[in-house]
Design a protein around this motif. Structure first.
Motif, PDB file in Angstrom:
ATOM      1  N   TYR A  95      -0.353   9.202 -14.402  1.00  0.00           N
ATOM      2  CA  TYR A  95      -0.122   7.931 -15.074  1.00  0.00           C
ATOM      3  C   TYR A  95      -1.418   7.154 -15.289  1.00  0.00           C
ATOM      4  O   TYR A  95      -1.629   6.552 -16.349  1.00  0.00           O
ATOM      5  CB  TYR A  95       0.846   7.073 -14.249  1.00  0.00           C
ATOM      6  CG  TYR A  95       2.222   7.651 -14.062  1.00  0.00           C
ATOM      7  CD1 TYR A  95       2.927   8.200 -15.128  1.00  0.00           C
ATOM      8  CD2 TYR A  95       2.848   7.631 -12.814  1.00  0.00           C
ATOM      9  CE1 TYR A  95       4.202   8.725 -14.966  1.00  0.00           C
ATOM     10  CE2 TYR A  95       4.124   8.149 -12.634  1.00  0.00           C
ATOM     11  CZ  TYR A  95       4.789   8.696 -13.712  1.00  0.00           C
ATOM     12  OH  TYR A  95       6.060   9.220 -13.539  1.00  0.00           O
ATOM     13  N   LEU A  96      -2.281   7.153 -14.283  1.00  0.00           N
ATOM     14  CA  LEU A  96      -3.520   6.382 -14.394  1.00  0.00           C
ATOM     15  C   LEU A  96      -4.373   6.891 -15.544  1.00  0.00           C
ATOM     16  O   LEU A  96      -4.898   6.100 -16.347  1.00  0.00           O
ATOM     17  CB  LEU A  96      -4.304   6.456 -13.079  1.00  0.00           C
ATOM     18  CG  LEU A  96      -5.636   5.692 -13.056  1.00  0.00           C
ATOM     19  CD1 LEU A  96      -5.416   4.205 -13.310  1.00  0.00           C
ATOM     20  CD2 LEU A  96      -6.343   5.906 -11.718  1.00  0.00           C
ATOM     21  N   ALA A 117       5.151   0.473  -8.112  1.00  0.00           N
ATOM     22  CA  ALA A 117       4.058   1.443  -8.179  1.00  0.00           C
ATOM     23  C   ALA A 117       2.924   0.998  -7.267  1.00  0.00           C
ATOM     24  O   ALA A 117       2.993  -0.056  -6.618  1.00  0.00           O
ATOM     25  CB  ALA A 117       3.587   1.588  -9.620  1.00  0.00           C
ATOM     26  N   SER A 118       1.876   1.778  -7.231  1.00  0.00           N
ATOM     27  CA  SER A 118       0.745   1.467  -6.364  1.00  0.00           C
ATOM     28  C   SER A 118       0.030   0.203  -6.828  1.00  0.00           C
ATOM     29  O   SER A 118       0.106  -0.175  -8.005  1.00  0.00           O
ATOM     30  CB  SER A 118      -0.247   2.636  -6.359  1.00  0.00           C
ATOM     31  OG  SER A 118      -0.881   2.737  -7.627  1.00  0.00           O
ATOM     32  N   PRO A 119      -0.683  -0.470  -5.928  1.00  0.00           N
ATOM     33  CA  PRO A 119      -1.465  -1.647  -6.334  1.00  0.00           C
ATOM     34  C   PRO A 119      -2.471  -1.327  -7.434  1.00  0.00           C
ATOM     35  O   PRO A 119      -2.772  -2.185  -8.272  1.00  0.00           O
ATOM     36  CB  PRO A 119      -2.164  -2.072  -5.038  1.00  0.00           C
ATOM     37  CG  PRO A 119      -1.285  -1.545  -3.939  1.00  0.00           C
ATOM     38  CD  PRO A 119      -0.732  -0.255  -4.466  1.00  0.00           C
ATOM     39  N   ILE A 120      -2.978  -0.086  -7.455  1.00  0.00           N
ATOM     40  CA  ILE A 120      -3.930   0.296  -8.500  1.00  0.00           C
ATOM     41  C   ILE A 120      -3.253   0.258  -9.868  1.00  0.00           C
ATOM     42  O   ILE A 120      -3.821  -0.236 -10.843  1.00  0.00           O
ATOM     43  CB  ILE A 120      -4.509   1.698  -8.222  1.00  0.00           C
ATOM     44  CG1 ILE A 120      -5.361   1.680  -6.956  1.00  0.00           C
ATOM     45  CG2 ILE A 120      -5.341   2.189  -9.410  1.00  0.00           C
ATOM     46  CD1 ILE A 120      -5.906   3.038  -6.562  1.00  0.00           C
ATOM     47  N   ALA A 121      -2.016   0.770  -9.949  1.00  0.00           N
ATOM     48  CA  ALA A 121      -1.284   0.758 -11.215  1.00  0.00           C
ATOM     49  C   ALA A 121      -1.057  -0.675 -11.690  1.00  0.00           C
ATOM     50  O   ALA A 121      -1.211  -0.985 -12.885  1.00  0.00           O
ATOM     51  CB  ALA A 121       0.042   1.490 -11.063  1.00  0.00           C
ATOM     52  N   PRO A 159      -3.091  -0.900 -21.224  1.00  0.00           N
ATOM     53  CA  PRO A 159      -3.126  -2.328 -20.879  1.00  0.00           C
ATOM     54  C   PRO A 159      -3.285  -3.218 -22.104  1.00  0.00           C
ATOM     55  O   PRO A 159      -2.759  -4.334 -22.144  1.00  0.00           O
ATOM     56  CB  PRO A 159      -4.341  -2.430 -19.939  1.00  0.00           C
ATOM     57  CG  PRO A 159      -4.443  -1.081 -19.315  1.00  0.00           C
ATOM     58  CD  PRO A 159      -4.060  -0.126 -20.419  1.00  0.00           C
ATOM     59  N   TRP A 160      -3.989  -2.721 -23.107  1.00  0.00           N
ATOM     60  CA  TRP A 160      -4.164  -3.490 -24.338  1.00  0.00           C
ATOM     61  C   TRP A 160      -2.839  -3.637 -25.080  1.00  0.00           C
ATOM     62  O   TRP A 160      -2.494  -4.719 -25.563  1.00  0.00           O
ATOM     63  CB  TRP A 160      -5.211  -2.802 -25.219  1.00  0.00           C
ATOM     64  CG  TRP A 160      -5.554  -3.540 -26.465  1.00  0.00           C
ATOM     65  CD1 TRP A 160      -6.328  -4.660 -26.578  1.00  0.00           C
ATOM     66  CD2 TRP A 160      -5.136  -3.209 -27.795  1.00  0.00           C
ATOM     67  NE1 TRP A 160      -6.416  -5.037 -27.896  1.00  0.00           N
ATOM     68  CE2 TRP A 160      -5.692  -4.169 -28.666  1.00  0.00           C
ATOM     69  CE3 TRP A 160      -4.344  -2.193 -28.333  1.00  0.00           C
ATOM     70  CZ2 TRP A 160      -5.488  -4.140 -30.035  1.00  0.00           C
ATOM     71  CZ3 TRP A 160      -4.139  -2.166 -29.699  1.00  0.00           C
ATOM     72  CH2 TRP A 160      -4.700  -3.126 -30.535  1.00  0.00           C
ATOM     73  N   VAL A 164      -4.327  -2.070 -12.996  1.00  0.00           N
ATOM     74  CA  VAL A 164      -4.662  -1.552 -14.327  1.00  0.00           C
ATOM     75  C   VAL A 164      -3.826  -2.250 -15.392  1.00  0.00           C
ATOM     76  O   VAL A 164      -4.340  -2.681 -16.429  1.00  0.00           O
ATOM     77  CB  VAL A 164      -4.451  -0.020 -14.385  1.00  0.00           C
ATOM     78  CG1 VAL A 164      -4.539   0.477 -15.823  1.00  0.00           C
ATOM     79  CG2 VAL A 164      -5.493   0.687 -13.528  1.00  0.00           C
ATOM     80  N   ALA A 165      -2.528  -2.372 -15.150  1.00  0.00           N
ATOM     81  CA  ALA A 165      -1.637  -2.961 -16.143  1.00  0.00           C
ATOM     82  C   ALA A 165      -1.778  -4.474 -16.209  1.00  0.00           C
ATOM     83  O   ALA A 165      -1.479  -5.081 -17.244  1.00  0.00           O
ATOM     84  CB  ALA A 165      -0.193  -2.596 -15.827  1.00  0.00           C
TER      85      ALA A 165
END
Length: 401
Positions: A184-185, A117-121, A194-195, A124-125
């Motif tokens: 998804y974001l 997935a993207s670096p942003i995903a 993420p928690w 976030v995770a």
């Protein structure tokens, strides 16, 4: 089996700051009466309900627009007869109350392709995130619609995002988004995923039919195809949602996952409750602000309700025929396969898109299982960290040793 790595004391920071006005579990009588609420709770419920009515009207206007083409086609006599035949088909299928007949299982594990997935995903995770896809093996339940459904080329490719730990498969929390809410974001942040990931879960975000990358070319918005093809189109979209998710479960089991929890919001809550009556591999299910009787809900969704009424008039499909057909995809029509002590329903008292009465109907059908309410609306989940911790405590015994 791995242990949970985070405790209830771990901070949860929801993406949208909300008032800290707590909710609670329902009592044996069900949801609280207005007189049972504190002054602050009543204020939050009332103000959030007003905001929800405005949002409901906006969404209902979009849905009404998507139904206009089928409304115009209803003027033709042949189309009117076809609509009646289709409603009878789903009504007769629903009357059997047999989930195996209504929702046939996939016959093979899907051939899944995966890419990072993207670096942003991944940021976030804070972990390993891949986007997966595979060709849907779904065939329309109604034989008369199979050619039409095969023609939805983009919709017939299933998409999901998978957050996995590096040390092998973990118990997996699957999340199903609501109508038009597929990014998804957004879902990762809204549900504080993420928690959950830090708590030891793998996470899978499932894209519903006609949403996101599955929307057909020319769709004016994500989810357009869900209501653009009349009632039969909605019924088949729900059937495909169940079928494709069961293929996801096949994939997860193939990769070594042995415990799967399921939650979803709004349309995703509706879908997760239905899946819990179809697939016995789900360990625990948590519908969040679900709709369970769409025929009753749409009566309050102006102006979509007027379009539905006019369409029924033009196609000569009476309320009884429509009501019988809507039972086909309703979780109220089937017995849950997930045990009672593994079911938890969440609702907002100020919700006017999926009114709390709908969740209460599911609670009654599900033998008055665990039931949690918060004093907010469909989008503003007041004291969300409270119910996220409630979910974690609830799932721990089933998902981890």
């Amino acid at each position: 089996m791995r242990n949970v790595t985070s405790s209830d004391a771990t901070p949860i920071d929801p993406p949208i700051p909300v008032p800290d006005v707590p909710g609670a579990d329902a009592t044996v009588r069900g949801l609280p009466r207005r007189i049972d609420l504190t002054l602050r709770q009543r204020l939050i419920v009332d103000t959030s309900a007003v905001a929800d009515i405005a949002l409901r009207t906006a969404i209902a206007s979009l849905i009404a627009t998507t139904m206009l083409p089928t409304l115009l086609s209803g003027l033709r006599g042949d189309r009117s007869r076809a609509e009646q035949d289709q409603l009878r088909f789903y009504g007769e299928l629903a009357a059997e109350k047999d989930p195996a007949l209504s929702f046939p299982a996939p016959t093979a594990v899907p051939r899944v392709s995966s890419r990072p997935a993207s670096p942003i995903a991944e940021w976030v995770a804070r972990g390993n995130v891949h986007n997966i896809r595979f060709d849907s093996s779904f065939e329309a339940v109604n034989p008369a619609l199979r050619d039409q459904c095969r023609g939805f080329t983009r919709n017939n490719v299933v998409h999901a995002q998978h957050w996995r730990h590096d040390d092998g498969p973990h118990p997996t929390l699957c999340v199903i988004h609501g109508f038009m809410g597929s990014p998804y974001l957004f879902n990762g942040l809204f549900f504080s995923l993420p928690w959950f990931y830090r708590s030891g879960y793998d996470v899978l975000l499932y894209t519903m039919p006609f949403h996101g990358s599955r929307a057909e070319k020319g769709s004016p918005f994500s989810g357009y195809g869900f209501f653009a093809n009349g009632f039969s189109g909605f019924a088949e979209a729900m059937a495909q949602a169940v079928h494709d998710f069961r293929s996801i479960v096949d994939y997860l089991e193939f990769t070594g996952v042995d415990r799967i929890g399921l939650t979803g919001m709004s349309l995703g809550g509706y879908t997760s409750a239905l899946i819990a009556s179809v697939d016995d591999r789900i360990q625990t299910v948590i519908p969040n602000v679900p709709v369970v009787a769409p025929d009753q809900t749409v009566d309050e969704w102006f102006p979509a309700n007027k379009v539905v009424q006019l369409r029924s008039l033009l196609s000569d499909t009476g309320s009884e025929l429509t009501k019988a057909a809507t039972q086909y995809s309703s979780p109220l029509n089937y017995e849950p396969l997930v045990p009672k002590d593994r079911r938890l329903i969440i609702t907002g008292l100020g919700d006017r898109l999926a009114p709390p009465e709908q969740a209460e109907m599911l609670w009654e059908h599900w033998d008055r299982c665990a039931f949690h309410w918060f004093p907010g609306n469909h989008i503003l989940h007041v004291s969300q960290p409270d119910y996220l911790r409630r979910m974690t405590r609830f799932m721990r015994g089933f998902m981890f040793d």
